[in-house]
Design an enzyme around this catalytic site. Sequence first.
Site, PDB file in Angstrom:
ATOM      1  N   GLY A   1       0.818  -1.208   0.000  1.00 31.26           N
ATOM      2  CA  GLY A   1       0.000   0.000   0.000  1.00 31.26           C
ATOM      3  C   GLY A   1       0.848   1.251   0.000  1.00 31.26           C
ATOM      4  N   GLY A   2       2.110   1.102  -0.437  1.00 30.00           N
ATOM      5  CA  GLY A   2       2.992   2.254  -0.535  1.00 30.00           C
ATOM      6  C   GLY A   2       3.340   2.884   0.793  1.00 30.00           C
TER       7      GLY A   2
ATOM      8  CB  SER B   1       3.567  -3.837  -3.006  1.00 26.59           C
ATOM      9  OG  SER B   1       3.817  -2.579  -3.590  1.00 26.59           O
TER      10      SER B   1
END
Length: 249
Positions: free
Chosen positions: A38-39, A109
């Site tokens: 989610g960055g 991620s």
Amino acid sequence: VLAAQDEAFGDGARRTLDVYAPAARPEGAPVVVFIYGGGWRTGSKAEYSFVGDAFAAHGFVTVIPDYRLAPETQFPGFLVDNAAALRWVQDNIARYGGDPNRVVLVGHSAGAYNAVMIALNTDYARAAGYNPSAVRGVVGIAGPYGFYFNNPIISDAFGAPDPARMHAIAFARADAPELLLLAGDADRRVPVRASIEMRDATVAAGGRAGLIVYNGVDHPGILQALALERRTRATVFQDTLDFARRVTR
């Protein structure tokens, strides 16, 4: 099966975790700790119950922690939180049938970066007070392990550039847990190059790292392939499961 919800591993709403266990309560089962992406700005453990259910259905006690995000924190706050969750696992997972000495980290991620980073840089384990050798392997799914600091997502989460402290590739070492790096060749958000560089840095340091690249799979698609209804798109779940079983055998 959701075995525990909102277990606190530190102070504050973002320092809680959920535990998923096989329906037939195990004893001494291997453990997956899943760190979502989610960055470093968005995400909630509740969104990833499908991951917990998936691994629990195949015999793994599975832990999904929340962690502080930007702008509440910057590097290394989110790593400190993930390490604190691993300390909770060491101290508590046996109550849910898990073996605290057979843990596999899986991340997607930004979560893949977090997982690899806390496995490679043992300063986080020492500060949190858990045994780093309990982590038997790490699966990084579409992770950025070295990055450009002019990206606003990166600058928000990391602040002033310091690659020697912030890049996971800087901590590649021979005695680290084995890595499995998964990437999609259609990923425009985190290119395959990031996983190739992490694999190459690990091998150059004398460590163990495998790389699997999936044809036609993009950044959200590689995560979605963990879900039962999307597994025909790519073998992400089976490859992760096979690796986790092997390193915890």
